[in-house]
Design an enzyme around this catalytic site. Structure first.
Site, PDB file in Angstrom:
ATOM      1  N   SER A  47       3.603   6.059  17.734  1.00 16.65           N
ATOM      2  CA  SER A  47       3.135   7.039  18.725  1.00 16.65           C
ATOM      3  C   SER A  47       3.172   6.534  20.147  1.00 16.65           C
ATOM      4  O   SER A  47       2.593   7.147  21.033  1.00 16.65           O
ATOM      5  CB  SER A  47       1.703   7.472  18.421  1.00 16.65           C
ATOM      6  OG  SER A  47       1.605   7.913  17.114  1.00 16.65           O
ATOM      7  N   THR A 150      -2.301   6.977  19.904  1.00 18.08           N
ATOM      8  CA  THR A 150      -2.069   6.681  21.332  1.00 18.08           C
ATOM      9  C   THR A 150      -2.756   5.394  21.755  1.00 18.08           C
ATOM     10  O   THR A 150      -3.874   5.132  21.315  1.00 18.08           O
ATOM     11  CB  THR A 150      -2.660   7.812  22.204  1.00 18.08           C
ATOM     12  OG1 THR A 150      -1.854   8.947  22.034  1.00 18.08           O
ATOM     13  CG2 THR A 150      -2.712   7.450  23.681  1.00 18.08           C
ATOM     14  N   THR A 168       1.730   7.193  25.378  1.00 21.85           N
ATOM     15  CA  THR A 168       1.864   7.876  24.090  1.00 21.85           C
ATOM     16  C   THR A 168       3.170   8.652  23.996  1.00 21.85           C
ATOM     17  O   THR A 168       3.739   9.050  25.021  1.00 21.85           O
ATOM     18  CB  THR A 168       0.689   8.869  23.884  1.00 21.85           C
ATOM     19  OG1 THR A 168       0.724   9.382  22.554  1.00 21.85           O
ATOM     20  CG2 THR A 168       0.747  10.039  24.860  1.00 21.85           C
ATOM     21  N   ARG A 178       5.593  19.778  25.610  1.00 24.31           N
ATOM     22  CA  ARG A 178       4.143  19.756  25.320  1.00 24.31           C
ATOM     23  C   ARG A 178       3.531  18.451  25.869  1.00 24.31           C
ATOM     24  O   ARG A 178       4.080  17.371  25.704  1.00 24.31           O
ATOM     25  CB  ARG A 178       3.922  19.844  23.811  1.00 24.31           C
ATOM     26  CG  ARG A 178       2.446  19.759  23.369  1.00 24.31           C
ATOM     27  CD  ARG A 178       2.059  18.353  23.020  1.00 24.31           C
ATOM     28  NE  ARG A 178       0.675  18.249  22.554  1.00 24.31           N
ATOM     29  CZ  ARG A 178       0.014  17.099  22.470  1.00 24.31           C
ATOM     30  NH1 ARG A 178       0.591  15.971  22.814  1.00 24.31           N
ATOM     31  NH2 ARG A 178      -1.224  17.071  22.047  1.00 24.31           N
ATOM     32  N   THR A 201      -8.220   9.001  22.296  1.00 21.82           N
ATOM     33  CA  THR A 201      -7.051   9.238  21.455  1.00 21.82           C
ATOM     34  C   THR A 201      -7.434  10.288  20.423  1.00 21.82           C
ATOM     35  O   THR A 201      -8.604  10.434  20.086  1.00 21.82           O
ATOM     36  CB  THR A 201      -6.573   7.921  20.785  1.00 21.82           C
ATOM     37  OG1 THR A 201      -5.546   8.226  19.842  1.00 21.82           O
ATOM     38  CG2 THR A 201      -7.689   7.202  20.070  1.00 21.82           C
ATOM     39  N   GLY A 202      -6.438  11.035  19.962  1.00 23.26           N
ATOM     40  CA  GLY A 202      -6.732  12.090  18.999  1.00 23.26           C
ATOM     41  C   GLY A 202      -5.957  13.335  19.346  1.00 23.26           C
ATOM     42  O   GLY A 202      -4.882  13.259  19.952  1.00 23.26           O
TER      43      GLY A 202
HETATM   44  C1  SD4 Z   1      -1.883  13.644  22.500  1.00 22.58           C
HETATM   45  N1  SD4 Z   1      -3.877  12.315  22.418  1.00 22.58           N
HETATM   46  O1  SD4 Z   1      -0.779  13.711  23.008  1.00 22.58           O
HETATM   47  C2  SD4 Z   1      -2.450  12.282  22.232  1.00 22.58           C
HETATM   48  C3  SD4 Z   1      -2.052  11.883  20.880  1.00 22.58           C
HETATM   49  C4  SD4 Z   1      -2.821  10.736  20.420  1.00 22.58           C
HETATM   50  O2  SD4 Z   1      -3.277   9.065  19.200  1.00 22.58           O
HETATM   51  O3  SD4 Z   1      -3.836  10.360  20.846  1.00 22.58           O
HETATM   52  N2  SD4 Z   1      -2.442  10.074  19.507  1.00 22.58           N
HETATM   53  O4  SD4 Z   1      -2.536  14.623  22.159  1.00 22.58           O
END
Ligand code: SD4
Length: 320
Positions: A47, A150, A168, A178, A201-202
């Site tokens: 990621s 991320t 990320t 996006r 992150t998330g």
């Molecule tokens: C996102 N927050 O692009 C990022 C993805 C992510 O761990 O955190 N992955 O939504």
């Protein structure tokens, strides 16, 4: 006093690499950029940077941000293609008064003009993941948005300056263009050297709804410890999302204050983080959410650390 904290075990090698310099009086900015570059360059993290998983058109689009908590210099790139180190481009952008956030072709044109390394960021391994995911989706109607990793970091140097950074490839199989929370100031990261910093992150779409990194710093300003601020921000956002929308995506955060105290919280079981300070060698903890909204931090065992890398580096089968 100096310190660094980062999301996910994948930040360990980067933090190990830069902390001797931080200890010797190096800047938080160099530590953050150096450690994140290390993660971006490692091909097996799916990621972030090279080897990051592509969007639904099989193109790797990268987001990154850099915020200096003393000057509030801020730079970010969104949906940047074909450059090796988005964090370095974001840091370079932070030096300007305007045009600090660039997207897509504009970001790439800036990176090219400033001679950042160009690189095809789509690995053969990522192509196999892409192919396999299409097969899974065909067969099981899997949601294409599962899985995340991320990297976000906060650093404090001996001069008392704090910096935060993120990098990320966003969500696997995302729509072209996006952008999640990671490059957005306040959502993916926030830092104020007089208070502290946080990064998330998330599921970006949900993290943004709580401007969660800013919220954690705000709570620390009110006097909460980094740990309490992380726990409260995660549980409040989670509750609000569930009440309003019936569900909350993955939310994981880390924070460090200006004294080097740290915290981490999550609403999922497998979140891990890396921390190093003047009094703690680089260490990986796993976060276990408790039913009362508090977190248990478990020291990652040697076996767990090895299994993590093994899982990420194991040979991939191409699904028929
Ligand atoms: C996102 N927050 O692009 C990022 C993805 C992510 O761990 O955190 N992955 O939504």
């Amino acid at each position: 006093m100096w310190g660094m904290i980062a999301t996910w075990r994948m930040a360990l090698e980067g933090i190990q690499k830069v902390t001797p310099n931080l200890e010797a009086g190096g800047t938080a900015g160099d530590a953050i950029e150096g450690a994140i570059k290390e993660v971006e360059d490692f091909p097996y993290f799916k990621s972030v940077g090279y080897g990051g998983l592509p969007n639904e058109e099989m193109e790797v689009e990268l987001d990154a941000a850099y915020l200096d908590g003393s000057t509030f210099d801020f730079g970010a790139v969104c949906a940047l293609k074909q450059f090796a180190n988005p964090i370095s481009v974001a840091r370079a952008l932070s030096a300007y008064k305007v045009n600090n956030v660039l997207v897509g072709e504009g970001a790439a044109a800036f990176a090219k003009a400033h001679h950042f390394e160009e690189k095809d960021m789509l690995t053969d391994r990522a192509k196999i993941h892409f192919h396999n995911r299409l097969k899974d989706i065909e067969r099981e109607q899997l949601t294409p948005y599962a899985g995340h990793d991320t990297v976000g970091m906060v650093g404090l140097d001996v001069a008392g300056d704090m910096v935060a950074g993120t990098s990320t490839s966003g969500l696997f199989m995302k729509k072209p263009g996006r952008v999640g929370d990671s490059p957005f100031i306040g959502s993916g990261l926030y830092v104020d050297s007089t208070i502290g910093g946080a990064t998330a992150t998330g599921l970006g779409e949900d993290l943004m709804k709580g401007v969660i990194s800013y919220e954690i710093v705000r709570l620390m300003k009110e006097g909460l410890s980094p740990q309490k601020a992380c726990e409260k921000a995660v549980s409040d956002l989670c509750e609000r999302l569930k009440r309003a929308r019936g569900e909350a995506g993955d939310i994981s955060v880390v924070a460090m204050n200006a004294k080097g105290d740290f915290g981490a919280a999550s609403n999922i079981e497998n979140f891990s983080f890396v921390v190093a300070t003047s009094t703690l060698a680089p260490t990986v903890f796993r976060v276990h959410p408790q039913s009362d909204g508090t977190m248990r931090h478990e020291l990652a065992t040697k076996e767990w650390l090895e299994a993590y890398l093994e899982e990420r580096m194991k040979p991939l089968e191409v699904k028929e």
